[in-house]
Design an enzyme around this catalytic site. Structure first.
Site, PDB file in Angstrom:
ATOM      1  CD1 TRP A  10      -0.626  -1.360   1.239  1.00 53.61           C
ATOM      2  CD2 TRP A  10      -2.702  -0.838   0.578  1.00 53.61           C
ATOM      3  NE1 TRP A  10      -0.527  -0.353   0.301  1.00 53.61           N
ATOM      4  CE2 TRP A  10      -1.780  -0.012  -0.117  1.00 53.61           C
ATOM      5  CE3 TRP A  10      -4.060  -0.690   0.329  1.00 53.61           C
ATOM      6  CZ2 TRP A  10      -2.193   0.928  -1.050  1.00 53.61           C
ATOM      7  CZ3 TRP A  10      -4.474   0.252  -0.599  1.00 53.61           C
ATOM      8  CH2 TRP A  10      -3.542   1.052  -1.272  1.00 53.61           C
TER       9      TRP A  10
ATOM     10  CG  ASP B  86       2.518  -7.058   3.444  1.00 52.33           C
ATOM     11  OD1 ASP B  86       3.421  -7.899   3.301  1.00 52.33           O
ATOM     12  OD2 ASP B  86       1.797  -6.995   4.452  1.00 52.33           O
ATOM     13  CG  ASP B  87       2.859   0.016  -1.029  1.00 54.49           C
ATOM     14  OD1 ASP B  87       1.662   0.319  -1.144  1.00 54.49           O
ATOM     15  OD2 ASP B  87       3.746   0.450  -1.793  1.00 54.49           O
ATOM     16  CE1 TYR B  88       7.217  -4.963  -7.219  1.00 54.80           C
ATOM     17  CE2 TYR B  88       6.528  -2.844  -8.140  1.00 54.80           C
ATOM     18  CZ  TYR B  88       7.329  -3.972  -8.181  1.00 54.80           C
ATOM     19  OH  TYR B  88       8.253  -4.102  -9.186  1.00 54.80           O
TER      20      TYR B  88
END
Length: 403
Positions: free
Chosen positions: A322, A341-343
Site C-alpha cells: 500500500w 487493499d485500500d478500504y
C-alpha cells in the site's frame, strides 16, 4: 507513408507501434490511451498495411527501441527509415535530431542553426510536430528556448516527453534531475477522463457528480525522503506526525533527510524527536537499503515498472504494498495504480455501484476496464467516500497528505 505491415510491441512507456515497407521503417507510433486506440491509430496512418510479424530487420529495430526505453544504451541511428515522402527541410531536421545522443537535449533554435536555417525555430517545431518516427527520430530531446520542455503531440503530451527524457537521464535547467521532486503527473488527465467515461458508464456518472480531476502531487527531494515521511506518518494523526517529521528533518542539513546521515545519527537523538522503537528500526532499515542501492533514485525509478518498484520497496521493514502504491500515485504520478487493499477505494466502489463491499480480487477484476488509468478511477472512488460521509477523508489515510 506507404507501409506493407505493422506490429504493436510493449515498452516501458506503454504499447507502441511500428510500420514498415520495402525501404525500411515507415513510421513509429507512441502509445495511445490503450492497445485498441494504438492499433486504430496505426490503421488510420497506414490503411494499406496489415498487422503481421515484423521481418528480422524491423524486429531488430523494435529490440533497440525497447532497450532504449528501459534506460539501456541503445543505438537507433542505424535503423533504416523510409523518408521518400518526407519534405527535404523536414528530412534535414530529422537527421539533426537523430544526432542528439540520449541524455542530451538541443533547442529548436539549435536545430535550425544545424540545418543551415538560423531563425527558423518555428519551422523546426512544425517539422518535429509531424515527425513520423518518434523515438527513432528523438523529437523528445528538442526543447524550447531557455530549456523549457515545450509541446509534444503524443498521447500524454508533455508528461510523456518528460518521462522519456527521465528514462534517458536527461537534465533540465542545470544540474537538478528532471523528476527530482518536480511533481508532474505522468499522464494527460483529459485523455484519462475521456477513456474512463467511454469504458464505464457508472464511473462516468461518478465523474459528473464529483467534478474535475484535482489530484495534485507532493514533491519530495528524494525517494528516500518520501518513504521516510511515509514511515513516520503511519498510524498517527496528521498533526502529531507532522510535528515528529519536522523535528526529524531538523537533524539534517537544509531539513532534507538522507540515508547516510540518518545511519550516523545516534539512536537516542532519533528517539528524542518522538520516534517509536518500531519506526526507528524501519527508518534504519530504509536507510541501510538506500545506502546499499536497494532503494531507487528518482532517475532510476522512472525506468522501472510499477510492480518491480512495489517488490523492491516492500522489502523494507515497515513498507508494504500500500505504501509503495501511494508513492507511485501521489509522488510519481503513475497513471495505472489500483490499490485494491485500500478500504477507501473499496468503500467508494460500493457506494458508486450500489454493491456490497468488494473483495480486493473482485475490485481488481472489475478495474481491468479502467486500464491504463486506474489511478484516476481510484481518486474518484475516494471522493465518493468523502461525499458520502460529509467529512474529509484523504486518499492516503487520516495521517497522510492531501490528494
Amino acid at each position: 507513408m506507404k507501409a506493407s505491415g505493422f506490429a504493436l510491441f510493449d515498452t516501458a512507456i506503454g504499447r507502441c507501434g511500428v510500420a514498415w515497407g520495402e525501404r525500411g521503417v515507415a513510421g513509429v507510433q507512441l502509445p495511445e490511451a490503450g492497445e485498441r486506440e494504438t492499433r486504430a491509430r496505426m490503421l488510420q496512418r497506414f490503411p494499406a498495411a496489415g498487422e503481421a510479424a515484423p521481418p528480422p530487420e524491423v524486429q531488430r529495430a523494435i529490440d533497440r527501441i525497447v532497450a532504449l526505453l528501459r534506460g539501456e544504451a541503445s543505438d537507433l541511428s542505424t535503423i533504416g527509415l523510409d523518408m521518400d515522402q518526407v519534405p527535404a527541410f523536414h528530412r534535414r531536421v530529422y537527421e539533426a535530431a537523430r544526432a542528439i545522443p540520449p541524455g542530451m537535449t538541443l533547442s529548436y533554435g539549435d536545430i535550425a542553426a544545424r540545418v543551415g536555417a538560423p531563425g527558423a525555430a518555428r519551422a523546426v517545431g512544425q517539422a518535429l510536430g509531424r515527425n513520423p518516427f518518434p523515438i527513432v527520430v528523438p523529437c523528445h530531446r528538442v526543447l524550447a528556448a531557455g530549456g523549457k520542455i515545450g509541446g509534444f503531440s503524443a498521447q500524454g503530451g508533455i508528461a510523456t516527453k518528460r518521462r522519456m527524457l527521465a528514462i534517458e537521464g536527461a537534465q533540465l535547467n542545470g544540474p537538478t534531475p528532471l523528476f527530482d521532486g518536480e511533481g508532474a503527473l505522468g499522464f494527460d488527465p483529459i485523455l484519462a477522463i475521456a477513456h474512463l467515461r467511454a469504458s464505464d458508464p457508472t464511473l462516468a456518472r461518478v465523474i459528473d457528480e464529483v467534478g474535475a480531476f484535482r489530484m495534485r502531487l507532493r514533491p519530495a527531494p528524494s525517494i528516500f525522503a518520501a518513504l521516510a515521511r511515509a514511515i513516520v506518518y503511519q498510524q498517527l494523526n496528521g498533526k502529531a506526525a507532522a510535528a515528529i517529521f519536522a523535528r526529524l528533518s531538523a537533524l539534517f542539513p537544509r531539513g532534507r533527510p538522507t540515508a547516510g546521515r540518518l545511519l550516523r545519527i545516534p539512536e537516542e537523538r532519533l528517539r528524542g524527536v518522538g520516534l517509536s522503537r518500531s519506526k526507528l528500526l524501519s527508518l534504519r532499515d530504509l536507510a541501510q537499503k538506500a545506502e546499499d542501492g536497494g532503494i531507487p533514485t528518482f532517475d532510476e525509478i522512472q525506468r522501472t515498472a510499477d510492480e518491480a518498484i512495489i517488490e523492491r520497496l516492500s522489502a523494507v521493514r515497515g513498507i508494504g504494498r500500500w505504501t509503495a502504491e501511494m508513492l507511485l500515485m501521489f509522488r510519481l504520478g503513475r497513471p495505472d495504480v489500483l490499490p485494491v487493499d485500500d478500504y477507501g477505494v473499496r468503500k467508494g466502489f460500493a457506494i458508486a455501484y450500489d454493491r456490497e463491499l468488494p473483495s480486493p480480487k473482485e475490485l481488481a477484476a472489475y478495474g481491468e476496464r479502467w486500464k491504463p488509468y486506474r489511478t484516476v478511477a481510484s481518486w474518484y472512488l475516494w471522493r465518493m467516500v468523502e461525499r458520502a460521509t460529509a467529512r474529509k477523508v484523504t486518499p492516503l489515510g487520516p495521517a497522510e497528505e492531501e490528494p
